[in-house]
Design a protein around this motif. Sequence first.
Motif, PDB file in Angstrom:
ATOM      1  N   GLU A 308       0.905  -1.116   0.315  1.00  0.00           N
ATOM      2  CA  GLU A 308      -0.386  -0.192   0.097  1.00  0.00           C
ATOM      3  C   GLU A 308       0.736   1.400  -0.310  1.00  0.00           C
ATOM      4  O   GLU A 308       0.432   2.566  -0.681  1.00  0.00           O
ATOM      5  CB  GLU A 308      -0.617   0.062   1.167  1.00  0.00           C
ATOM      6  N   GLY A 309       1.445   1.180   1.061  1.00  0.00           N
ATOM      7  CA  GLY A 309       3.133   2.307   0.381  1.00  0.00           C
ATOM      8  C   GLY A 309       3.529   2.461  -0.629  1.00  0.00           C
ATOM      9  O   GLY A 309       3.585   3.366  -0.996  1.00  0.00           O
ATOM     10  N   PHE A 310       3.398   1.648  -1.270  1.00  0.00           N
ATOM     11  CA  PHE A 310       4.499   1.779  -2.549  1.00  0.00           C
ATOM     12  C   PHE A 310       3.638   2.207  -3.535  1.00  0.00           C
ATOM     13  O   PHE A 310       3.559   3.544  -4.248  1.00  0.00           O
ATOM     14  CB  PHE A 310       5.270   0.228  -2.782  1.00  0.00           C
ATOM     15  N   VAL A 311       2.159   1.850  -3.205  1.00  0.00           N
ATOM     16  CA  VAL A 311       0.842   1.882  -4.742  1.00  0.00           C
ATOM     17  C   VAL A 311       0.854   3.561  -3.966  1.00  0.00           C
ATOM     18  O   VAL A 311       0.669   4.384  -5.045  1.00  0.00           O
ATOM     19  CB  VAL A 311      -0.573   1.230  -4.417  1.00  0.00           C
ATOM     20  N   ARG A 312       0.614   3.652  -2.687  1.00  0.00           N
ATOM     21  CA  ARG A 312       0.277   5.009  -2.609  1.00  0.00           C
ATOM     22  C   ARG A 312       1.140   6.476  -3.212  1.00  0.00           C
ATOM     23  O   ARG A 312       0.481   7.630  -4.193  1.00  0.00           O
ATOM     24  CB  ARG A 312       0.627   5.450  -1.214  1.00  0.00           C
ATOM     25  N   GLN A 313       2.566   6.040  -2.993  1.00  0.00           N
ATOM     26  CA  GLN A 313       3.282   6.990  -3.795  1.00  0.00           C
ATOM     27  C   GLN A 313       3.305   7.305  -5.439  1.00  0.00           C
ATOM     28  O   GLN A 313       3.428   8.137  -6.098  1.00  0.00           O
ATOM     29  CB  GLN A 313       5.442   6.255  -3.915  1.00  0.00           C
ATOM     30  N   ILE A 314       2.944   5.472  -6.408  1.00  0.00           N
ATOM     31  CA  ILE A 314       3.037   6.238  -7.476  1.00  0.00           C
ATOM     32  C   ILE A 314       1.352   6.815  -8.052  1.00  0.00           C
ATOM     33  O   ILE A 314       1.385   7.341  -9.102  1.00  0.00           O
ATOM     34  CB  ILE A 314       3.051   4.599  -8.617  1.00  0.00           C
ATOM     35  N   LEU A 315       0.167   5.947  -7.418  1.00  0.00           N
ATOM     36  CA  LEU A 315      -1.076   6.338  -7.756  1.00  0.00           C
ATOM     37  C   LEU A 315      -1.185   7.052  -7.820  1.00  0.00           C
ATOM     38  O   LEU A 315      -2.657   8.032  -7.969  1.00  0.00           O
ATOM     39  CB  LEU A 315      -1.626   4.588  -6.679  1.00  0.00           C
ATOM     40  N   GLY A 316      -0.073   7.277  -6.007  1.00  0.00           N
ATOM     41  CA  GLY A 316      -1.613   8.712  -5.575  1.00  0.00           C
ATOM     42  C   GLY A 316      -0.888  10.118  -5.687  1.00  0.00           C
ATOM     43  O   GLY A 316      -0.114  10.350  -6.515  1.00  0.00           O
ATOM     44  N   TRP A 317       0.896   9.669  -4.952  1.00  0.00           N
ATOM     45  CA  TRP A 317       1.976  11.034  -5.028  1.00  0.00           C
ATOM     46  C   TRP A 317       2.383  11.868  -6.570  1.00  0.00           C
ATOM     47  O   TRP A 317       1.651  12.948  -6.860  1.00  0.00           O
ATOM     48  CB  TRP A 317       2.865  11.313  -3.903  1.00  0.00           C
TER      49      TRP A 317
END
Length: 516
Positions: A308-317
């Motif tokens: 989730e931490g990784f997805v957040r960076q790319i899909l989110g930030w």
Amino acid sequence: YKTLRLILGDQLNAHHSWFRRSDPEVLYVIIELSQELTVVQHHVQKVEAFFLAMQLFADALGKAGHQVRHLTLDDTQGDDSLDDCLSKLIRDHQVQRFEYQQPDEYRLEQQLRLFCEQQSIAHECVDSEHFFLNREALATLFNAGTSHRMEAFYRNMRRQFNVLMEGENPVGGQWNYDAENRKKLKAADLVDLPEPLVFANDVSEVRKRLARHHVRTIGESMPHCLWPVTRTQAKSLLSFFCAHCLPYFGRFQDAMTADAEESKRWSLYHSRLSFALNTKMLHPAQVIREAVNCYEQSDGQISLAQIEGFVRQILGWREFVRGMYWANMPQYGQLNALQAERDLPQQYWTGQTRMRCMSLAIGQSLSFAYAHHIQRLMVTGNFALLAGINPDQVDQWYLGIYVDAIEWVEMPNTRGMSQFADGGLVGSKAYAASGQYIQRMSDYCGGCYYRVREKTGPRACPLNPMYWHFMHRHQDAFQQNPRQALVYKNWRRFSKDEQQAILREGERCLSDIESL
Ligand code: FAD
């Protein structure tokens, strides 16, 4: 040729629909431009990685049957502008139509738009087919001058693209696992830390060309180019990340350690995929798909908090800052909400300072053209914020030094998130921290000349008095913010004399900034 198609240096997307079939009437051009080398001074490894990746992309297109011209600095005589090069090609080949992919940088978009207006031939700008959200979609979500919050955006992205979802709900029932992440790396954790996968790309021809054209760069050279310069290399870096780093990615996302740098494990559990992503060698959906697959097949070896931490960076930030950039350009590049006017101190170019955190983070950046997010935000960024450095100079430094630095992603992170120069459009508060934060997240303070527990005196960690000086001088702007309320409550706990002594110390650090 009937059609000329321009490929910019950060548009190395082999899966673009342009390349689905080869057409002898279409000429592709990819150009080493001196205009891009003088916007700021770039790290030598960044220029080398870009030029090599561009050259190999042109070679690969040629091998796939496309007509390609790769113009090097030699061909453009080192000083032709993009307009000059394109005009010449259009004239020489009697081209009837010009096409280009939407640039990601405002400056280049303006330049190409103007160029097209001046042409008598037909022209078209197409999507770069890289991001989750295209520019039209971004325009419906982001408004100029308005603060948007990443968290809400990210949750919608998870729903819209069905990433880590169970129907309408997030997998595991929670959107955010920050509380489980962000651990400090202890000595025992270092044993498992992988050595980064680096490449040994021969960059000698590019290097000779840079020397021939007297290109001025910053940073240290390496014998080879360490960064992935082909799609195949980028994919092996992605696989390496999934196998070796993803299991600990979230947990140690914010950690910093001097040991890692000394033992050549300088990127910790970070992916170092930003260069491959930003040059579009890899599509963000592919990165997320592979990482999520790996998580699903890991039999619990990789916990939800990590993926989730990784997805957040790319899909989110990553998509979020792009939305903020396009909604607010060109005004964004002028914002200076905290009226920061001081010059960037020399230590940013040399790494020479007695502050160990700064010396290590800058030293690593000069050595590898890389620092991870927390080094950028909470070490070099925090110091510039506390010191009140002019955001133009901060932007220039970040845009030059990192291999992944392209303005659309660099500027909202630097001017916005890190320097608060946008007054809170990107972040809900200024990311200001005293030495205590550095101590909590790293082992940097141990061997430092300064003492992290002291707020005043000649050996006090400069971040401490500078932090309070910063919070005090921006009191009017910040104290209404509920996220800062506790800070001012703590400030009021000091006696008047203590407050005066801390502020005096802060003043001394600021006026003596070159000698810290
Ligand atoms: P990982 O930690 O492995 O993260 C995975 C990916 O998530 C990254 O490759 C990147 O694509 C994406 N990502 C993570 N955080 C962010 C973020 N805040 N914004 C956008 N994407 C993010 N990133 C750049 O790509 N180019 C820049 O010029 C840049 N400048 C920055 C300047 C400052 C002051 C700060 C605080 C951050 C900046 N970032 C920039 C964001 C982030 O620091 C880098 O993306 C990250 O360190 C790249 O290393 P990595 O690939 O190992 O990232």
